[in-house]
Motif scaffolding. Structure first.
Motif, mmCIF file in Angstrom:
data_model
loop_
_atom_site.group_PDB
_atom_site.id
_atom_site.type_symbol
_atom_site.label_atom_id
_atom_site.label_comp_id
_atom_site.label_asym_id
_atom_site.label_seq_id
_atom_site.Cartn_x
_atom_site.Cartn_y
_atom_site.Cartn_z
ATOM 1 N N ASN A 16 -7.788 -17.323 -9.317
ATOM 2 C CA ASN A 16 -9.210 -16.965 -9.343
ATOM 3 C C ASN A 16 -9.567 -16.047 -8.189
ATOM 4 O O ASN A 16 -10.408 -15.143 -8.336
ATOM 5 N N GLN A 17 -8.942 -16.263 -7.026
ATOM 6 C CA GLN A 17 -9.190 -15.379 -5.890
ATOM 7 C C GLN A 17 -8.680 -13.966 -6.179
ATOM 8 O O GLN A 17 -9.338 -12.977 -5.865
ATOM 9 N N ILE A 18 -7.484 -13.889 -6.787
ATOM 10 C CA ILE A 18 -6.944 -12.572 -7.149
ATOM 11 C C ILE A 18 -7.814 -11.924 -8.213
ATOM 12 O O ILE A 18 -8.129 -10.728 -8.141
ATOM 13 N N ARG A 19 -8.219 -12.718 -9.193
ATOM 14 C CA ARG A 19 -9.049 -12.191 -10.266
ATOM 15 C C ARG A 19 -10.340 -11.594 -9.716
ATOM 16 O O ARG A 19 -10.844 -10.587 -10.221
ATOM 17 N N SER A 20 -10.885 -12.221 -8.675
ATOM 18 C CA SER A 20 -12.134 -11.712 -8.102
ATOM 19 C C SER A 20 -11.961 -10.343 -7.461
ATOM 20 O O SER A 20 -12.942 -9.609 -7.278
ATOM 21 N N ALA A 21 -10.710 -9.988 -7.104
ATOM 22 C CA ALA A 21 -10.446 -8.662 -6.532
ATOM 23 C C ALA A 21 -10.161 -7.627 -7.613
ATOM 24 O O ALA A 21 -10.083 -6.430 -7.315
ATOM 25 N N PRO B 111 -5.235 1.241 -5.114
ATOM 26 C CA PRO B 111 -5.163 0.475 -6.364
ATOM 27 C C PRO B 111 -3.731 0.125 -6.734
ATOM 28 O O PRO B 111 -2.784 0.705 -6.211
ATOM 29 N N SER B 112 -3.599 -0.815 -7.652
ATOM 30 C CA SER B 112 -2.279 -1.247 -8.098
ATOM 31 C C SER B 112 -1.694 -0.228 -9.065
ATOM 32 O O SER B 112 -2.285 0.829 -9.329
ATOM 33 N N PHE B 113 -0.534 -0.563 -9.625
ATOM 34 C CA PHE B 113 0.096 0.299 -10.627
ATOM 35 C C PHE B 113 -0.751 0.431 -11.891
ATOM 36 O O PHE B 113 -0.489 1.303 -12.725
ATOM 37 N N LEU B 114 -1.769 -0.415 -12.070
ATOM 38 C CA LEU B 114 -2.689 -0.240 -13.198
ATOM 39 C C LEU B 114 -3.709 0.856 -12.920
ATOM 40 O O LEU B 114 -4.373 1.329 -13.849
ATOM 41 N N PHE C 241 -12.810 7.228 -5.518
ATOM 42 C CA PHE C 241 -13.899 6.645 -6.306
ATOM 43 C C PHE C 241 -13.769 5.130 -6.427
ATOM 44 O O PHE C 241 -14.673 4.467 -6.949
ATOM 45 N N VAL C 242 -12.627 4.555 -5.976
ATOM 46 C CA VAL C 242 -12.432 3.112 -5.872
ATOM 47 C C VAL C 242 -11.801 2.841 -4.512
ATOM 48 O O VAL C 242 -11.489 3.757 -3.755
ATOM 49 N N GLN C 243 -11.589 1.575 -4.213
ATOM 50 C CA GLN C 243 -10.972 1.224 -2.934
ATOM 51 C C GLN C 243 -9.505 1.651 -2.925
ATOM 52 O O GLN C 243 -8.767 1.403 -3.875
ATOM 53 N N VAL C 244 -9.093 2.296 -1.846
ATOM 54 C CA VAL C 244 -7.752 2.863 -1.702
ATOM 55 C C VAL C 244 -7.194 2.478 -0.338
ATOM 56 O O VAL C 244 -7.900 2.592 0.674
ATOM 57 N N ASN C 245 -5.933 2.004 -0.286
ATOM 58 C CA ASN C 245 -5.329 1.718 1.026
ATOM 59 C C ASN C 245 -4.005 2.439 1.250
ATOM 60 O O ASN C 245 -3.462 2.410 2.348
ATOM 61 N N TRP C 246 -3.460 3.092 0.212
ATOM 62 C CA TRP C 246 -2.160 3.764 0.357
ATOM 63 C C TRP C 246 -2.305 5.135 1.015
ATOM 64 O O TRP C 246 -1.327 5.709 1.493
ATOM 65 N N ALA C 247 -3.514 5.680 1.016
ATOM 66 C CA ALA C 247 -3.809 6.962 1.659
ATOM 67 C C ALA C 247 -5.165 6.857 2.339
ATOM 68 O O ALA C 247 -6.069 6.164 1.847
ATOM 69 N N SER C 248 -5.302 7.554 3.457
ATOM 70 C CA SER C 248 -6.573 7.523 4.187
ATOM 71 C C SER C 248 -7.539 8.581 3.698
ATOM 72 O O SER C 248 -8.709 8.598 4.084
ATOM 73 N N GLY C 249 -7.063 9.483 2.855
ATOM 74 C CA GLY C 249 -7.888 10.547 2.316
ATOM 75 C C GLY C 249 -7.018 11.675 1.811
ATOM 76 O O GLY C 249 -5.793 11.531 1.667
ATOM 77 N N GLN D 70 -10.361 15.477 -12.697
ATOM 78 C CA GLN D 70 -9.521 14.348 -13.096
ATOM 79 C C GLN D 70 -9.712 13.191 -12.128
ATOM 80 O O GLN D 70 -9.871 13.403 -10.911
ATOM 81 N N ALA D 71 -9.702 11.980 -12.693
ATOM 82 C CA ALA D 71 -9.727 10.751 -11.895
ATOM 83 C C ALA D 71 -8.440 9.991 -12.220
ATOM 84 O O ALA D 71 -8.437 9.074 -13.043
ATOM 85 N N PRO D 72 -7.326 10.370 -11.610
ATOM 86 C CA PRO D 72 -6.042 9.748 -11.960
ATOM 87 C C PRO D 72 -5.914 8.347 -11.387
ATOM 88 O O PRO D 72 -6.810 7.830 -10.706
ATOM 89 N N LYS D 73 -4.759 7.754 -11.644
ATOM 90 C CA LYS D 73 -4.530 6.378 -11.223
ATOM 91 C C LYS D 73 -4.652 6.175 -9.725
ATOM 92 O O LYS D 73 -4.988 5.082 -9.265
ATOM 93 N N ASN D 74 -4.336 7.202 -8.935
ATOM 94 C CA ASN D 74 -4.224 6.996 -7.486
ATOM 95 C C ASN D 74 -5.540 6.698 -6.799
ATOM 96 O O ASN D 74 -5.572 6.392 -5.606
ATOM 97 N N GLY D 75 -6.667 6.781 -7.515
ATOM 98 C CA GLY D 75 -7.951 6.367 -6.965
ATOM 99 C C GLY D 75 -8.806 7.478 -6.400
ATOM 100 O O GLY D 75 -9.915 7.214 -5.933
ATOM 101 N N PHE D 76 -8.335 8.740 -6.452
ATOM 102 C CA PHE D 76 -9.098 9.879 -5.941
ATOM 103 C C PHE D 76 -9.602 10.729 -7.100
ATOM 104 O O PHE D 76 -8.887 10.937 -8.091
#
Length: 697
Positions: A460-465, A397-400, A364-372, A341-347
């Protein structure tokens, strides 16, 4: 690597089944992988791999795909269904839970069923009036309606056979957007509503009669009452206080289910907490089982067997309702029965599906709420950034999510999982107190409304992220084998085939094919609208087809329309079916809306405009877009005509309830409604000024 399946893979003839529409029984479902001509279940097979053994369309000839047929659907809203194809007939759904049957080769409409969702129910869901498809079994087609009914239809005629109400409490904002599944003669369905204060559960109904067989709750009920079973007694120990009783607790099973016939285990993914705010829900303590978990059940009885919680104490809307893929793979020289599974939390998680043991995981994407993840337990290792209880935090990742509901696929030939991933960020800020509205059980999730700047340069800056990616993920190495990047996030589900292909639609209005092994783009076609659901492939009379459901919608164009490029894509819902050598043409895409020549006068002060902005984002932004910038699925109020402005107070007070616009009478007073209207006028003027500036360049 073995690229193409050998010709010894025999395709089950449809002739033996052609006499009875929707003639699927237990034997056909259990052997669906050998029935390559059809797409018999939501993920094609019980293991939800979304892999097809068909090879007539392959990496050598896919560039020759053309449009074989297309059919326009009734409602131009979010279209998220995975079609089911049985013996030359396609069964699928559109917005408002409308069911369609088409001739799968020609596109000829066979029948249509409209469950006639009460319009006042349309505001009860978080993420548009979408539906992800049907299940088919022994001459019946099953659909979950947005207002919470499970309905059985005659597969030959579309006539209703039976209907049951799955809703536990009619005073709560329960919905159904997911596709039912059939296991052992039972129809399985969950519900949505965790954002709005409901208690999650999954229910099994007898496929013939609609009689309830069992129900498994995913979070505990009132602690003053005895728990329903041992699983609920176990869960109760992980919740604190009783605040969740009023809020429902959440944990809804609104999408993912898989089944292993050999182990006789049903795997379900559960949703986020209700509310998101951990302090309101559980005094900021406890893991809160079985939120954001994968739960294994016995399909005959609903008996709990084991669970794995991907996000303990969820407070970020990190659901585990994303697709659960079953496979047998080689790890450290041994064949392991795993679920992935690849759930919302990014792992990305690899779990032993026999017992729920954590095997491996990596982001599998950038994550900052957990270090691993803890290497032994798989538990996330939280960072300081995760806790927004005392101060706002930017979460990634965000709530999306790093991966939302859009289905991924697994190709046993390459060994890769193809994830429709995305990088997103959002600031979360805890609210001081809960906020309730009569139109929903709960609103704002126990958080303050997120602030999205109005300045186009900052947007536009936010969109680029906020970027989308198609990632070919190696689950053994826990790393990407290849990646294809998109400018937009929220792209469609994937399909992989033995023809060394991966198909995907995009949110900016394209359908595409890539080589499964290397990720080389091989084909692209215009789709007119965003393509979100998972594509399917099937065969009729020796001809292979690839089908996509197009229709821009879902949460992104509702709440975050300011981050989408509305000039590229407009809501337009239709079925798109391709085959080699076809020469069909799509009509021109819908044009973007045009600003009216005049808007009413802006009379409010700067302070009043600021008040109007706060009111709009809190009361209207979840549907019409933060800062009145809609993605176009629900009307962009900056384009309101003069007559709509004249009727504005009446509309907000309930005059358009029959069209799905809820009434805010008794919630907003007249001066507040006028402040909201003044803010909309200001945003219309902003839009015109930006257009004039662009034209002057």
């Amino acid at each position: 690597m073995k690229r193409l399946m050998p010709l010894a893979v025999l395709y089950v003839s449809t002739l033996a089944h052609a006499g009875t529409p929707g003639n699927i029984d237990a034997n056909r479902l259990l052997n669906a992988n050998q029935d390559a001509a059809n797409w018999l279940a939501h993920g094609r097979t019980y293991d939800e791999q979304r892999f097809s053994p068909l090879t007539r369309i392959n990496d050598q000839n896919v560039a020759g795909l053309g449009l074989a047929w297309t059919q326009k659907l009734d409602i131009d809203r979010g279209t998220e269904a995975t079609p089911i194809v049985v013996d030359g007939v396609m069964y699928t759904t559109g917005a408002f839970s409308i069911v369609y049957a088409f001739d799968a080769a020609s596109g000829k409409p066979l029948w249509k069923y409209d469950p006639k969702i009460p319009m006042e129910k349309l505001s009860q869901g978080c993420c548009d009036v979408v539906n992800r498809g049907v299940a088919v079994w022994q001459g019946k087609v099953y659909v979950g309606s947005f207002d919470g009914r499970l309905i059985a239809l005659d597969a030959a005629t579309g006539k209703e056979v039976w209907s049951v109400d799955t809703v536990l409490d009619p005073n709560k904002s329960y919905t159904i957007t997911g596709a039912p599944r059939i296991v052992k003669g039972k129809v399985l369905i969950g519900n949505g509503g965790a954002e709005f204060g409901v208690r999650g559960y999954i229910t099994a109904y007898d496929a013939d009669t609609g009689k309830q067989a069992w129900r498994f709750f995913t979070v505990p009920g009132d602690p003053a009452l005895p728990p329903e079973n041992e699983a609920m007694a176990k869960a109760m120990k992980t919740w604190k206080g009783n605040g969740w009783v009023k809020w429902g607790g959440g944990g809804t099973v609104w999408d993912s289910m898989s089944y292993d016939p050999e182990l006789d285990l049903l795997y379900v993914g559960t949703g986020n907490g209700s509310p998101w705010n951990y302090q309101f829900r559980s005094q900021g303590e406890g893991d809160n089982l079985y939120l954001s978990s994968i739960v294994a059940l016995r399909p005959e009885t609903g008996e709990y067997v084991w669970h794995f919680q991907v996000t303990p104490g969820d407070r970020w809307d990190f659901t585990a309702t994303q697709q659960i893929v079953l496979a047998d793979i080689q790890i450290d020289g041994k064949t392991r029965k795993v679920l992935m599974q690849a759930p919302k939390n990014g792992f990305f998680y690899v779990i032993d599906r026999t017992n729920g043991e954590f095997i491996s995981g990596n982001n599998f994407v950038q994550v900052n709420w957990a270090s691993g993840l803890d290497p032994k337990t798989g538990r996330p290792i939280l960072t300081d950034q995760a806790d927004y209880a005392k101060a706002p935090k930017v979460i990634q990742p965000s709530f999306l999510g790093g991966h939302s509901w859009h289905p991924m696929s697994y190709n046993p030939n390459t060994g890769y999982v193809y994830i429709p991933a995305q990088d997103t960020v959002a600031e979360l800020k805890a609210a001081d107190k809960p906020l309730f509205l009569p139109t929903k059980s709960v609103v704002n999730f126990g958080l303050d409304v997120p602030d999205l700047p109005e300045d186009p340069k900052i947007l536009n800056q936010i969109r680029s992220a906020w970027r989308g990616h198609l990632i070919a993920w190696d689950p053994v190495k826990q790393q990407a084998a290849w990646t294809h990047d998109y400018v937009e996030s929220g792209n469609g589900g994937t399909l992989s085939t033995a023809g060394n292909l991966v198909f995907q639609g995009t949110s900016d209005g394209r359908v595409m094919a890539f080589s499964a092994d290397k990720g080389k783009q091989l084909w692209e076609h215009r789709a007119n609208s965003g393509v979100l659901g998972g594509p399917v492939t099937y065969e009729v009379k020796g001809e292979q087809y690839v089908a996509f459901m197009a229709g821009w919608g879902g949460i992104m164009p509702l709440i975050a329309g300011g981050l989408t490029d509305k000039g590229k894509v407009q809501p337009e819902s239709r079925v798109l079916v391709f085959k080699l050598g076809a020469k069909g043409e799509l009509p021109p895409p819908r044009k973007a809306p045009v600003l009216p020549p005049q808007v009413p006068a802006l009379t409010a002060s700067a302070d009043e405009i600021a008040q109007g902005r706060t009111l709009f984002n809190g009361m209207c932004g979840a549907c019409h877009g933060l800062n009145a910038a809609s993605g176009g699925v629900i009307p962009d109020l900056r384009y309101l005509s003069p007559d709509k402005h004249q009727a504005f107070v009446g509309i907000v007070s309930g005059a358009f309830m029959s069209k799905g616009m809820p009434s805010f009478a008794g919630v907003l007073d007249m001066p507040q409604m006028q402040l909201i209207q003044q803010y909309i006028i200001k945003r219309s003027l902003d839009l015109r000024a930006a257009a004039d500036a662009t034209a002057a360049q």
